[in-house]
Design a protein around this motif. Sequence first.
Motif, short mmCIF file in Angstrom:
data_model
loop_
_atom_site.label_atom_id
_atom_site.label_comp_id
_atom_site.label_asym_id
_atom_site.label_seq_id
_atom_site.Cartn_x
_atom_site.Cartn_y
_atom_site.Cartn_z
N VAL A 118 17.66 25.02 36.08
CA VAL A 118 19.04 25.18 36.53
C VAL A 118 19.23 26.64 36.93
CG1 VAL A 118 21.49 24.91 35.98
CG2 VAL A 118 19.79 23.41 34.91
N LEU A 119 19.82 26.84 38.11
CA LEU A 119 20.03 28.19 38.64
C LEU A 119 21.53 28.41 38.85
CD1 LEU A 119 17.17 28.07 41.29
CD2 LEU A 119 17.15 29.46 39.20
N PRO A 120 22.26 28.83 37.83
CA PRO A 120 23.69 29.09 38.02
C PRO A 120 23.91 30.33 38.88
CG PRO A 120 23.02 29.71 35.80
CD PRO A 120 21.84 29.08 36.45
N ARG A 121 24.51 30.13 40.05
CA ARG A 121 24.83 31.26 40.93
C ARG A 121 26.20 31.78 40.53
NH1 ARG A 121 22.48 28.30 46.40
NH2 ARG A 121 20.28 28.76 45.97
N ILE A 122 26.18 32.86 39.78
CA ILE A 122 27.37 33.35 39.09
C ILE A 122 28.17 34.28 39.99
CG2 ILE A 122 28.18 34.62 37.06
CD1 ILE A 122 25.56 33.73 35.66
N GLY A 123 29.49 34.08 40.00
CA GLY A 123 30.39 34.93 40.75
C GLY A 123 30.87 36.11 39.92
N VAL A 124 32.01 36.67 40.28
CA VAL A 124 32.60 37.79 39.55
C VAL A 124 33.17 37.24 38.25
CG1 VAL A 124 34.35 39.59 39.57
CG2 VAL A 124 33.13 39.01 41.67
N VAL A 125 32.61 37.68 37.13
CA VAL A 125 33.00 37.14 35.83
C VAL A 125 34.14 37.97 35.26
CG1 VAL A 125 32.22 36.49 33.53
CG2 VAL A 125 30.61 36.41 35.46
N LEU A 126 35.24 37.30 34.96
CA LEU A 126 36.41 37.96 34.39
C LEU A 126 36.42 37.71 32.89
CD1 LEU A 126 39.11 36.93 37.01
CD2 LEU A 126 37.62 38.95 37.02
N GLY A 127 36.38 38.79 32.12
CA GLY A 127 36.37 38.66 30.68
C GLY A 127 36.83 39.94 30.02
N ARG A 154 38.87 25.13 32.80
CA ARG A 154 40.10 25.42 32.07
C ARG A 154 41.00 26.33 32.90
NH1 ARG A 154 40.53 29.12 26.68
NH2 ARG A 154 42.78 28.93 26.36
N PHE A 155 40.39 27.24 33.64
CA PHE A 155 41.14 28.19 34.46
C PHE A 155 40.72 28.03 35.91
CE2 PHE A 155 40.87 30.16 30.25
CZ PHE A 155 42.21 30.38 29.98
N GLU A 156 41.43 27.16 36.62
CA GLU A 156 41.13 26.96 38.04
C GLU A 156 41.77 28.03 38.90
OE1 GLU A 156 42.04 23.11 39.46
OE2 GLU A 156 40.57 22.09 38.18
N ARG A 157 42.91 28.56 38.47
CA ARG A 157 43.69 29.51 39.26
C ARG A 157 43.63 30.90 38.65
NH1 ARG A 157 44.45 27.15 44.19
NH2 ARG A 157 44.57 24.91 43.82
N LEU A 158 43.73 31.90 39.50
CA LEU A 158 43.53 33.27 39.07
C LEU A 158 44.63 33.77 38.13
CD1 LEU A 158 41.89 35.88 39.27
CD2 LEU A 158 43.25 36.48 41.28
N GLU A 159 45.89 33.51 38.45
CA GLU A 159 46.96 34.11 37.64
C GLU A 159 46.89 33.66 36.17
OE1 GLU A 159 51.82 34.65 37.52
OE2 GLU A 159 50.84 34.00 39.37
N PRO A 160 46.73 32.37 35.86
CA PRO A 160 46.59 32.00 34.45
C PRO A 160 45.34 32.60 33.79
CG PRO A 160 47.12 30.07 35.78
CD PRO A 160 46.81 31.19 36.74
N ALA A 161 44.28 32.75 34.56
CA ALA A 161 43.07 33.35 34.01
C ALA A 161 43.31 34.81 33.61
CB ALA A 161 41.92 33.25 35.02
N LEU A 162 43.93 35.57 34.50
CA LEU A 162 44.22 36.96 34.19
C LEU A 162 45.24 37.09 33.07
CD1 LEU A 162 44.35 38.52 37.77
CD2 LEU A 162 42.55 38.83 36.06
N ALA A 163 46.23 36.21 33.06
CA ALA A 163 47.24 36.25 32.01
C ALA A 163 46.60 36.00 30.65
CB ALA A 163 48.33 35.22 32.29
N ASP A 164 45.64 35.06 30.61
CA ASP A 164 44.94 34.78 29.35
C ASP A 164 44.18 36.00 28.85
OD1 ASP A 164 43.67 32.77 27.36
OD2 ASP A 164 41.94 33.67 28.35
N LEU A 165 43.54 36.71 29.77
CA LEU A 165 42.70 37.84 29.38
C LEU A 165 43.50 39.11 29.07
CD1 LEU A 165 39.94 37.32 32.06
CD2 LEU A 165 39.66 37.00 29.59
N LEU A 166 44.67 39.24 29.70
CA LEU A 166 45.41 40.49 29.61
C LEU A 166 46.69 40.38 28.80
CD1 LEU A 166 44.98 41.60 33.31
CD2 LEU A 166 43.69 42.39 31.34
N ALA A 167 46.95 39.22 28.21
CA ALA A 167 48.15 39.06 27.40
C ALA A 167 48.09 39.98 26.20
CB ALA A 167 48.28 37.61 26.93
#
Length: 299
Positions: A156-165, A282-295
């Motif tokens: 398996v070769l996961p082609r990884i994008g910009v990882v937000l964490g 779980r996070f398809e859209r950017l705004e909820p993803a950023l809100a989760d990480l930066l809350a």
Amino acid sequence: MRVVVTGGTGFLGRALVPALRARGHEVVVVTRDPARSTVAAGARAVAWPDLPAVVDGAGAVVNLAGETIAQRWTPAAKSRIVGSRAEAAAKVGEALRAAKARPGVLLNASAVGFYGNRGDEELTEASGPGSGFLAETVVAWEEAARRAAPDGVRLVLPRIGVVLGEEGGALSKMLLPFRLGLGGPLGSGRQWMPWIHRDDLVSLLVAALEDSRFEGPVNAVSPAPVTMREFAATLGKVLRRPAFAPAPAFAIRAAMGEMASLVLDGQKVLPAKAAQLGFRFRFERLEPALADLLAPSPG
């Protein structure tokens, strides 16, 4: 099953290892200095010379090892970036071929840089490679992984994008100027940014290990890529800070050299295979993803 993870002390490995442990897997992290490495509770660390012993009888190998690309691309750095990935894959391949009881799957990290700078073209796993140093590096990386996987071992070769964490990755490098009110898009702002929340990436990697339908390239990105301009505006909104101070391309190239292509080039990458196999983000859209990480933390 026993899962052997190389590069397991980095930004991604620090999240993947405890997730594997939570699934009930035995995890062995292969690292250069086990005595000084911190691994998740219940996992153990071994040195690279011990790789063949821990691979024999394991259920899976995850190869995340490789020199960071986030450095100025001097000729020496380029050599290390390419060489470290080829060397790690070769060592994994030697261990797999020597094993009396071979693991069933090798998951070898890859990157969306495979596609090169492709403008507005929609890219799936069926799309061909691009051009430039990063694309050529990823192509060579995947070829090394294919050589490492003997017959009977699913690759398996996961082609990884910009990882937000949290605590590392691309997002941590972007926060300071935005918090100072100096944030904004990089370059034209029109380049596409294929991103993924680290929790979704970990879930996708675990699924790829446990589900035999995952094989070959798998785009590890959100189904909703954004342009750099959209990313900057959304980050500013979540932080409640202005995001109108663009960094011109010439200034970025002056500061970063050839490595500027990391932020000035873009790819509109879609996770076609993950969608086909029913993976749920779980996070398809950017705004909820950023809100989760930066809350703010409670209290």
